[in-house]
Design an enzyme around this catalytic site. Structure first.
Site, mmCIF file in Angstrom:
data_model
loop_
_atom_site.group_PDB
_atom_site.id
_atom_site.type_symbol
_atom_site.label_atom_id
_atom_site.label_comp_id
_atom_site.label_asym_id
_atom_site.label_seq_id
_atom_site.Cartn_x
_atom_site.Cartn_y
_atom_site.Cartn_z
ATOM 1 N N SER A 125 0.832 -1.197 0.000
ATOM 2 C CA SER A 125 0.000 0.000 0.000
ATOM 3 C C SER A 125 0.873 1.255 0.000
ATOM 4 O O SER A 125 1.649 1.484 -0.922
ATOM 5 C CB SER A 125 -0.962 -0.029 1.202
ATOM 6 O OG SER A 125 -1.922 0.982 1.116
ATOM 7 N N GLU A 181 -1.784 -2.356 -8.400
ATOM 8 C CA GLU A 181 -2.987 -2.778 -7.677
ATOM 9 C C GLU A 181 -3.579 -1.549 -7.017
ATOM 10 O O GLU A 181 -2.923 -0.523 -6.887
ATOM 11 C CB GLU A 181 -2.646 -3.845 -6.622
ATOM 12 C CG GLU A 181 -1.619 -3.415 -5.561
ATOM 13 C CD GLU A 181 -2.185 -2.597 -4.404
ATOM 14 O OE1 GLU A 181 -3.404 -2.690 -4.130
ATOM 15 O OE2 GLU A 181 -1.410 -1.856 -3.785
ATOM 16 N N HIS A 204 -4.671 -5.488 -1.921
ATOM 17 C CA HIS A 204 -5.309 -5.429 -0.605
ATOM 18 C C HIS A 204 -6.230 -6.636 -0.433
ATOM 19 O O HIS A 204 -7.448 -6.519 -0.305
ATOM 20 C CB HIS A 204 -6.069 -4.122 -0.452
ATOM 21 C CG HIS A 204 -5.174 -2.921 -0.324
ATOM 22 N ND1 HIS A 204 -4.407 -2.442 -1.368
ATOM 23 C CD2 HIS A 204 -4.916 -2.108 0.730
ATOM 24 C CE1 HIS A 204 -3.725 -1.381 -0.962
ATOM 25 N NE2 HIS A 204 -4.011 -1.166 0.298
#
Length: 327
Positions: free
Chosen positions: A106, A210, A281
């Site tokens: 992230s 992503e 995630h």
């Protein structure tokens, strides 16, 4: 072979809000026999951050000086972009050279790509303590196996199967990609680095992406920014991971979703766009060496990515060591 490792846990971005998950993650790592060291500011709170900027910079410095086998973030969130111009790049690169694997996901994309741009050091896109090791149902088996491979120095690559609707695109990768730098991570965070000294100047690489909780049009807008900046056309392959938590806008997004975004992307660039990478995630995530040289090949729906020492041959049923197919 030694299996217990020194794991240093620190918080470089958002504050740990789910302390129960954090405690579960630490307990599970210790139960596996690892020596888990928790940074003194791991649970600090300042506004939305795990301590103010100086506190988090100091924590990153301690992680670099820890001599740990793995420096593992507690969680992502937001915070690293604020301090990119103050990171101890030389210390981080030296720690990588000494054998510390920096692992995160992230917001950690910011540190990973900045470090790659500044020093060429390799880090790992992978789990965080709370959301992965501290997940209430338990740590995902595939994620755990990939993490164990990293700890044991056995990870050589990964393989996955693209969604059936994308099987035709395997033909867009007619021959293996070899010697390409793997880079990328969270699309939103990476795009925010564009135009700064912290965006890697990678040509002929493999870019993986992503994201989470983004409308399809926002995903397309960020991809378009990378395309218009010339980033996508310079790569050998674009690999899309998991885009989860997408929210369509009623009355606007009918007939327009992630598949529409991917279809347009493929129509705009000649670079192969592969899908289904088990990373993002999501509980089932592989570990990926950001900055390492990789080989990528596709055999119909099956995609193989190797960064170990062995050659990669598509179509021979090869499954990289230690990593089962993740669907």
């Amino acid at each position: 072979m030694k299996t217990n490792r020194h794991i240093y846990i620190y918080s470089p971005a958002s504050a740990v809000r789910d302390k129960a998950a954090f405690r579960r993650g630490v307990a599970r790592l210790r139960a596996l026999g690892h020596d888990v060291e928790i940074d003194e500011a791991a649970l600090a709170v300042h506004q939305r951050f795990a301590g103010d900027d100086a506190t988090r910079l100091a924590a990153i410095g301690r992680a670099a000086a820890s001599g740990a086998d793995v420096a593992l973030i507690s969680r992502g969130g937001y915070g690293l972009t604020r301090i990119l111009d103050a990171l101890p790049y030389k210390a981080l690169a030296k720690a990588c050279e000494r054998g510390t694997a920096f692992v995160g996901v992230s917001d950690f994309t910011a540190l990973q790509n900045a470090l790659l741009a500044k020093t060429g050091a390799v880090t790992w896109a992978g789990p965080a303590v709370g959301e992965d090791f501290g997940a209430e149902p338990g740590a995902d088996d595939i994620m755990q196996a990939c993490f164990d491979d990293l700890l044991q120095g056995q990870g050589e690559g990964t393989g996955w199967r693209m969604p059936a609707k994308d099987v035709g695109d395997a033909a867009a990768l007619p021959r293996p990609v070899r010697g390409a730098t793997l880079w990328g991570g969270n699309l939103c965070v990476l795009t925010s680095l564009l135009g700064t000294p912290y965006f890697p100047a990678i040509d002929k690489g493999v870019l993986f992406l992503e994201d989470v909780n983004e409308h399809p049009y926002r995903i397309e807008r960020m991809l378009e920014q990378l395309r218009l900046a010339g980033v996508l056309a310079r790569q050998k392959a674009i690999v899309l991971g998991q885009f989860t938590g997408m929210r369509k806008i009623a009355g606007y997004d009918r007939g327009f979703g992630f598949s529409s975004v991917v279809e347009r992307l493929r129509s705009q660039i000649k670079v192969p766009v592969l899908t289904g990478l088990p990373f993002g995630h999501v509980p089932t995530k592989v570990l990926l060496p950001v900055g390492a040289k990789v080989e990528v090949a596709a055999d119909e729906r099956d995609v193989f990515m190797v960064w170990g020492h062995g050659p990669l041959h598509a179509g021979h049923g090869h499954e990289p060591h230690g990593h089962p197919h993740a669907h």
